[in-house]
Scaffold this motif. Structure first.
Motif, PDB file in Angstrom:
ATOM      1  N   ALA A  90       0.832  -1.199   0.000  1.00  0.00           N
ATOM      2  CA  ALA A  90       0.000   0.000   0.000  1.00  0.00           C
ATOM      3  C   ALA A  90       0.865   1.247   0.000  1.00  0.00           C
ATOM      4  N   PRO A  91       0.374   2.363  -0.603  1.00  0.00           N
ATOM      5  CA  PRO A  91       1.169   3.594  -0.640  1.00  0.00           C
ATOM      6  C   PRO A  91       1.557   4.115   0.728  1.00  0.00           C
ATOM      7  N   SER A  92       0.761   3.812   1.776  1.00  0.00           N
ATOM      8  CA  SER A  92       1.075   4.301   3.116  1.00  0.00           C
ATOM      9  C   SER A  92       2.010   3.365   3.872  1.00  0.00           C
ATOM     10  N   SER A  93       2.334   2.218   3.284  1.00  0.00           N
ATOM     11  CA  SER A  93       3.196   1.240   3.934  1.00  0.00           C
ATOM     12  C   SER A  93       4.458   1.042   3.116  1.00  0.00           C
ATOM     13  N   VAL A  94       5.587   0.935   3.792  1.00  0.00           N
ATOM     14  CA  VAL A  94       6.876   0.720   3.139  1.00  0.00           C
ATOM     15  C   VAL A  94       7.508  -0.529   3.738  1.00  0.00           C
ATOM     16  N   ARG A  95       7.955  -1.423   2.881  1.00  0.00           N
ATOM     17  CA  ARG A  95       8.702  -2.591   3.343  1.00  0.00           C
ATOM     18  C   ARG A  95      10.174  -2.224   3.365  1.00  0.00           C
ATOM     19  N   VAL A  96      10.751  -2.183   4.556  1.00  0.00           N
ATOM     20  CA  VAL A  96      12.136  -1.750   4.750  1.00  0.00           C
ATOM     21  C   VAL A  96      12.987  -2.955   5.115  1.00  0.00           C
ATOM     22  N   THR A  97      14.073  -3.155   4.380  1.00  0.00           N
ATOM     23  CA  THR A  97      15.032  -4.202   4.691  1.00  0.00           C
ATOM     24  C   THR A  97      16.380  -3.541   4.939  1.00  0.00           C
ATOM     25  N   HIS A  98      16.851  -3.611   6.183  1.00  0.00           N
ATOM     26  CA  HIS A  98      18.163  -3.059   6.526  1.00  0.00           C
ATOM     27  C   HIS A  98      19.209  -4.111   6.168  1.00  0.00           C
ATOM     28  N   ILE A  99      20.040  -3.797   5.180  1.00  0.00           N
ATOM     29  CA  ILE A  99      21.010  -4.754   4.655  1.00  0.00           C
ATOM     30  C   ILE A  99      22.336  -4.661   5.393  1.00  0.00           C
ATOM     31  N   GLY A 100      22.612  -3.508   5.992  1.00  0.00           N
ATOM     32  CA  GLY A 100      23.844  -3.310   6.742  1.00  0.00           C
ATOM     33  C   GLY A 100      24.375  -1.911   6.540  1.00  0.00           C
ATOM     34  N   GLY A 101      25.038  -1.350   7.592  1.00  0.00           N
ATOM     35  CA  GLY A 101      25.544   0.010   7.484  1.00  0.00           C
ATOM     36  C   GLY A 101      24.421   0.968   7.137  1.00  0.00           C
ATOM     37  N   PRO A 102      24.585   1.791   6.072  1.00  0.00           N
ATOM     38  CA  PRO A 102      23.525   2.702   5.660  1.00  0.00           C
ATOM     39  C   PRO A 102      22.596   2.110   4.610  1.00  0.00           C
ATOM     40  N   THR A 103      22.840   0.867   4.218  1.00  0.00           N
ATOM     41  CA  THR A 103      22.171   0.295   3.048  1.00  0.00           C
ATOM     42  C   THR A 103      20.815  -0.291   3.415  1.00  0.00           C
ATOM     43  N   THR A 104      19.765   0.211   2.781  1.00  0.00           N
ATOM     44  CA  THR A 104      18.417  -0.316   2.989  1.00  0.00           C
ATOM     45  C   THR A 104      17.719  -0.475   1.647  1.00  0.00           C
ATOM     46  N   LEU A 105      16.824  -1.433   1.591  1.00  0.00           N
ATOM     47  CA  LEU A 105      15.940  -1.629   0.449  1.00  0.00           C
ATOM     48  C   LEU A 105      14.556  -1.156   0.856  1.00  0.00           C
ATOM     49  N   LEU A 106      13.977  -0.252   0.055  1.00  0.00           N
ATOM     50  CA  LEU A 106      12.654   0.310   0.317  1.00  0.00           C
ATOM     51  C   LEU A 106      11.709  -0.150  -0.779  1.00  0.00           C
ATOM     52  N   GLU A 107      10.605  -0.807  -0.404  1.00  0.00           N
ATOM     53  CA  GLU A 107       9.646  -1.337  -1.375  1.00  0.00           C
ATOM     54  C   GLU A 107       8.249  -0.843  -1.010  1.00  0.00           C
ATOM     55  N   PHE A 108       7.575  -0.227  -1.997  1.00  0.00           N
ATOM     56  CA  PHE A 108       6.209   0.229  -1.779  1.00  0.00           C
ATOM     57  C   PHE A 108       5.567   0.517  -3.126  1.00  0.00           C
ATOM     58  N   ALA A 109       4.293   0.198  -3.238  1.00  0.00           N
ATOM     59  CA  ALA A 109       3.480   0.538  -4.409  1.00  0.00           C
ATOM     60  C   ALA A 109       4.173   0.196  -5.726  1.00  0.00           C
ATOM     61  N   GLY A 110       4.896  -0.922  -5.747  1.00  0.00           N
ATOM     62  CA  GLY A 110       5.581  -1.362  -6.951  1.00  0.00           C
ATOM     63  C   GLY A 110       6.985  -0.819  -7.126  1.00  0.00           C
ATOM     64  N   TRP A 111       7.401   0.143  -6.303  1.00  0.00           N
ATOM     65  CA  TRP A 111       8.745   0.716  -6.379  1.00  0.00           C
ATOM     66  C   TRP A 111       9.734  -0.091  -5.547  1.00  0.00           C
ATOM     67  N   ARG A 112      10.991  -0.127  -6.019  1.00  0.00           N
ATOM     68  CA  ARG A 112      12.090  -0.750  -5.262  1.00  0.00           C
ATOM     69  C   ARG A 112      13.267   0.226  -5.307  1.00  0.00           C
ATOM     70  N   LEU A 113      13.539   0.840  -4.176  1.00  0.00           N
ATOM     71  CA  LEU A 113      14.601   1.837  -4.057  1.00  0.00           C
ATOM     72  C   LEU A 113      15.679   1.312  -3.116  1.00  0.00           C
ATOM     73  N   LEU A 114      16.928   1.640  -3.424  1.00  0.00           N
ATOM     74  CA  LEU A 114      18.059   1.192  -2.621  1.00  0.00           C
ATOM     75  C   LEU A 114      18.839   2.410  -2.152  1.00  0.00           C
ATOM     76  N   THR A 115      19.192   2.440  -0.869  1.00  0.00           N
ATOM     77  CA  THR A 115      19.984   3.547  -0.344  1.00  0.00           C
ATOM     78  C   THR A 115      21.433   3.112  -0.167  1.00  0.00           C
ATOM     79  N   ASP A 116      22.360   4.029  -0.468  1.00  0.00           N
ATOM     80  CA  ASP A 116      23.799   3.871  -0.215  1.00  0.00           C
ATOM     81  C   ASP A 116      24.286   2.428  -0.341  1.00  0.00           C
ATOM     82  N   PRO A 117      24.464   1.915  -1.556  1.00  0.00           N
ATOM     83  CA  PRO A 117      24.794   0.491  -1.746  1.00  0.00           C
ATOM     84  C   PRO A 117      26.194   0.131  -1.239  1.00  0.00           C
ATOM     85  N   THR A 118      26.257  -0.735  -0.247  1.00  0.00           N
ATOM     86  CA  THR A 118      27.538  -1.255   0.260  1.00  0.00           C
ATOM     87  C   THR A 118      27.416  -2.778   0.341  1.00  0.00           C
TER      88      THR A 118
END
Length: 273
Positions: free
Chosen positions: A10-38
Motif C-alpha cells: 500500500a502507498p502508506s506502507s513501506v517494506r524496509v530491509t536493513h542490509i547493513g551500514g547505511p544500506t536499505t531496500l525500500l519497497e512500496f506501491a511497486g517501487w524498489r529503491l536502494l539507499t547507499d549500496p555497500t
C-alpha cells in the motif's frame, strides 16, 4: 536469501530491509529503491582521505546478486567507501536512476541526477505513484570541514497516499542547524537515521555523524511517526554500536523512545509512513 518485488504494498506502507551500514531496500506501491549500496565482504580497509581510514567488519545481510531489480538508488554521497563500495558501484548501472549530490552526479556520469539541498526531482513509472525526491541538508563533520568531507545530502520522499508524512533519510550528518530545518519544512512519517557517532584517531574527539544523544535531540524536534536507526554497525569507525545507542535511548523521554524501531538485518519489515 532472495528479495522479490512487492507490487501490492500500500502507498502508506513501506517494506524496509536493513542490509547493513547505511544500506536499505525500500519497497512500496511497486517501487524498489536502494539507499547507499555497500555490498563488499568484510575485511578490507578503506581510505577516506586526510589520513582517515577504516576497516569493514561485517558483510551485507543480503548479497548484491540477490537484491533483484532496482528502480532507483538514493546515494547520499559517492566518495566514501562506507556509503558506496566497489560492489555497490558495480550495481549502479543496473539501477533505473541514481540520485545523489551535484558533484557526485558529475563524477558518476551515466545520467545520474544531482541535487543540492532542498532541490527536488521526480521518479515516475506507469501504474505507480510518482515520487518527489527532495535533497535535505547534511554536514558530514564539524564546522569548516566541508573541504575535507565533501558534499553529502539526505533525502525526503513524498508520494500520494502517505498517512503520517514524508519518508526522510537523514544521510551522514552531525546535528546542526541545517538538519533541524527539516522539522521546520517537512512533516516526517518514517525516518532512517544515520548514527554511529563516527570518529577517527587522527582527528581526536571530532564527530562526523550523529550520536545517540544527538538523535534523541533531533527526534524531539522532528517528531516522526517511526524512526529506524541505520549506519551504526559493520565498520571500525562507527564508535557507537547498537548497545551504546540503546542505553542512551532508554533514558529518552517516552514520546521519543516510543518512536524508535530497530530492524533485524536482512529481514523485510512493513512500516507506515
Amino acid at each position: 536469501m532472495s528479495t522479490a518485488p512487492v507490487p501490492g504494498t500500500a502507498p502508506s506502507s513501506v517494506r524496509v530491509t536493513h542490509i547493513g551500514g547505511p544500506t536499505t531496500l525500500l519497497e512500496f506501491a511497486g517501487w524498489r529503491l536502494l539507499t547507499d549500496p555497500t555490498f563488499d565482504p568484510a575485511g578490507r580497509r578503506y581510505a577516506f582521505g586526510w589520513g582517515t581510514s577504516s576497516r569493514k567488519l561485517a558483510g551485507p545481510a543480503i548479497p548484491a546478486g540477490e537484491i533483484g531489480p532496482i528502480d532507483a538508488v538514493l546515494l547520499t554521497h559517492d566518495h566514501h567507501g562506507d556509503n558506496l563500495d566497489e560492489a555497490g558501484r558495480a550495481l549502479l548501472p543496473s539501477a533505473g536512476t541514481v540520485i545523489t549530490t551535484v558533484p557526485g552526479a558529475a563524477r558518476l556520469g551515466a545520467g545520474a541526477r544531482g541535487l543540492s539541498p532542498w532541490q527536488s526531482t521526480t521518479l515516475e513509472a506507469p501504474g505507480r505513484p510518482s515520487i518527489e525526491v527532495t535533497a535535505t541538508p547534511c554536514r558530514h563533520g564539524p564546522p569548516l570541514s566541508h573541504p575535507i568531507v565533501g558534499d553529502v545530502v539526505g533525502f525526503a520522499l513524498r508520494w500520494d497516499g502517505q498517512r503520517h508524512g514524508v519518508l526522510w533519510i537523514s544521510g551522514d550528518t552531525v546535528l546542526y542547524g541545517g538538519v533541524r530545518h527539516v522539522a521546520e519544512r517537512l512533516t516526517v512519517g518514517l525516518t532512517l537515521l544515520h548514527l554511529g557517532g563516527v570518529r577517527f584517531p587522527v582527528t581526536g574527539p571530532l564527530r562526523y555523524t550523529m550520536t545517540a544523544r544527538d538523535a534523541v535531540d533531533l527526534l524531539g524536534t522532528v517528531r516522526p511517526h517511526t524512526a529506524v536507526p541505520v549506519h551504526y554497525e559493520g565498520w571500525q569507525h562507527f564508535q557507537q554500536p547498537r548497545a551504546t545507542i540503546e542505553r542512551e535511548f532508554a533514558d529518552a523521554p517516552p514520546d521519543v523512545r516510543d518512536r524508535i524501531r530497530w530492524l533485524p538485518l536482512g529481514t523485510p519489515t512493513d512500516l507506515e509512513t
